[in-house]
Design a protein around this motif. Structure first.
Motif, PDB file in Angstrom:
ATOM      1  N   VAL A 275       0.823  -1.217   0.000  1.00  0.00           N
ATOM      2  CA  VAL A 275       0.000   0.000   0.000  1.00  0.00           C
ATOM      3  C   VAL A 275       0.858   1.269   0.000  1.00  0.00           C
ATOM      4  O   VAL A 275       0.620   2.184  -0.794  1.00  0.00           O
ATOM      5  N   HIS A 276       1.856   1.335   0.868  1.00  0.00           N
ATOM      6  CA  HIS A 276       2.641   2.566   1.026  1.00  0.00           C
ATOM      7  C   HIS A 276       4.026   2.484   0.375  1.00  0.00           C
ATOM      8  O   HIS A 276       4.899   3.300   0.677  1.00  0.00           O
ATOM      9  N   ASN A 277       4.216   1.550  -0.536  1.00  0.00           N
ATOM     10  CA  ASN A 277       5.494   1.398  -1.231  1.00  0.00           C
ATOM     11  C   ASN A 277       5.525   2.371  -2.418  1.00  0.00           C
ATOM     12  O   ASN A 277       4.910   2.125  -3.456  1.00  0.00           O
ATOM     13  N   ARG A 278       6.234   3.471  -2.257  1.00  0.00           N
ATOM     14  CA  ARG A 278       6.256   4.535  -3.280  1.00  0.00           C
ATOM     15  C   ARG A 278       6.757   4.048  -4.635  1.00  0.00           C
ATOM     16  O   ARG A 278       6.173   4.386  -5.669  1.00  0.00           O
TER      17      ARG A 278
ATOM     18  N   ASP B 163      -6.994   2.878   1.327  1.00  0.00           N
ATOM     19  CA  ASP B 163      -5.832   3.778   1.338  1.00  0.00           C
ATOM     20  C   ASP B 163      -5.020   3.645   0.060  1.00  0.00           C
ATOM     21  O   ASP B 163      -4.533   4.632  -0.492  1.00  0.00           O
ATOM     22  N   HIS B 164      -4.877   2.422  -0.406  1.00  0.00           N
ATOM     23  CA  HIS B 164      -4.105   2.181  -1.623  1.00  0.00           C
ATOM     24  C   HIS B 164      -4.775   2.848  -2.827  1.00  0.00           C
ATOM     25  O   HIS B 164      -4.119   3.478  -3.661  1.00  0.00           O
TER      26      HIS B 164
ATOM     27  N   VAL C 221      -9.949   3.711 -14.231  1.00  0.00           N
ATOM     28  CA  VAL C 221     -10.636   3.550 -12.955  1.00  0.00           C
ATOM     29  C   VAL C 221      -9.742   2.741 -12.030  1.00  0.00           C
ATOM     30  O   VAL C 221      -9.138   1.753 -12.454  1.00  0.00           O
ATOM     31  N   ILE C 222      -9.660   3.201 -10.806  1.00  0.00           N
ATOM     32  CA  ILE C 222      -9.032   2.442  -9.737  1.00  0.00           C
ATOM     33  C   ILE C 222     -10.197   1.931  -8.904  1.00  0.00           C
ATOM     34  O   ILE C 222     -11.048   2.715  -8.492  1.00  0.00           O
ATOM     35  N   ALA C 223     -10.274   0.630  -8.691  1.00  0.00           N
ATOM     36  CA  ALA C 223     -11.448   0.073  -8.019  1.00  0.00           C
ATOM     37  C   ALA C 223     -11.060  -0.912  -6.931  1.00  0.00           C
ATOM     38  O   ALA C 223     -10.089  -1.668  -7.072  1.00  0.00           O
ATOM     39  N   SER C 224     -11.857  -0.895  -5.891  1.00  0.00           N
ATOM     40  CA  SER C 224     -11.714  -1.878  -4.821  1.00  0.00           C
ATOM     41  C   SER C 224     -12.528  -3.110  -5.203  1.00  0.00           C
ATOM     42  O   SER C 224     -12.918  -3.272  -6.358  1.00  0.00           O
TER      43      SER C 224
END
Length: 188
Positions: free
Chosen positions: A36-39, A67-68, A111-114
């Motif tokens: 998730v937080h890996n730049r 969050d991702h 689109v970014i989708a969950s």
């Protein structure tokens, strides 16, 4: 009828030793730091999305964590203003319908989708699906990539992009499990 899958793997750059040392504890903690937080990993995803949009493909990026999705939406907004939207179960039905229709018509390129787009959605025009999730579930992989496998007029194939994560034993095992699965189903 399905479009022909073309697989592409993106090798996630190694994290610094200092950051790797932080990847300890339960899987969810490791996942948050390493995925998730890996730049570098997130930038790699955005660069791939941008490359595909420039090549004329619509892009779906699948995420697990909200969050991702928000992080990727922010990064996409910097390099491709107005091209991407993040959709999740937190959105109201009106927004989901409006943005889904825009994507189907080609007015929205990405689109970014969950999980909300993992099942029961039929958008035939998707040209590229990026699995930003990781994990090892065969069913989840089929559902995520299945969004792009729908055949459409003039659509011969779909690009399925997965990540080769190397920064933790969990990620390495999961990446290898997915590769074996893709081979078993004939996508490689």
């Amino acid at each position: 009828e399905l479009a022909r899958p073309r697989m592409k793997f993106l090798k996630v750059p190694a994290m610094s030793e200092q950051k790797k040392k932080k990847l300890k504890g339960k899987y969810q903690l490791v996942y948050d730091e390493g995925i998730v937080h890996n730049r570098k990993r997130n930038q790699l995803i955005v660069e791939e999305a941008e490359r595909n949009i420039k090549d004329g493909r619509s892009v779906l990026i699948m995420v697990e964590k909200l969050d991702h999705g928000r992080i990727l939406e922010d990064l996409c907004g910097i390099s491709m203003p107005g091209e991407f939207v993040f959709l999740s179960a937190e959105d109201d039905d009106e927004k989901l319908k409006k943005e889904t229709d825009k994507f189907k018509k080609g007015d929205r390129k990405g689109v970014i989708a969950s999980r909300i787009w993992s099942e029961g959605l039929n958008i035939k025009s998707i040209g590229c699906v990026i699995n930003a999730v990781g994990g090892m579930s065969e069913i989840s992989s089929i559902q995520r990539f299945g969004r792009g496998l729908r055949a459409d007029e003039g659509k011969v194939d779909v690009l399925l992009v997965d990540m080769l994560d190397q920064n933790h034993i969990y990620f390495i095992r999961h990446s290898l499990d997915r590769i074996c699965f893709y081979s078993e189903v004939g996508w490689l």
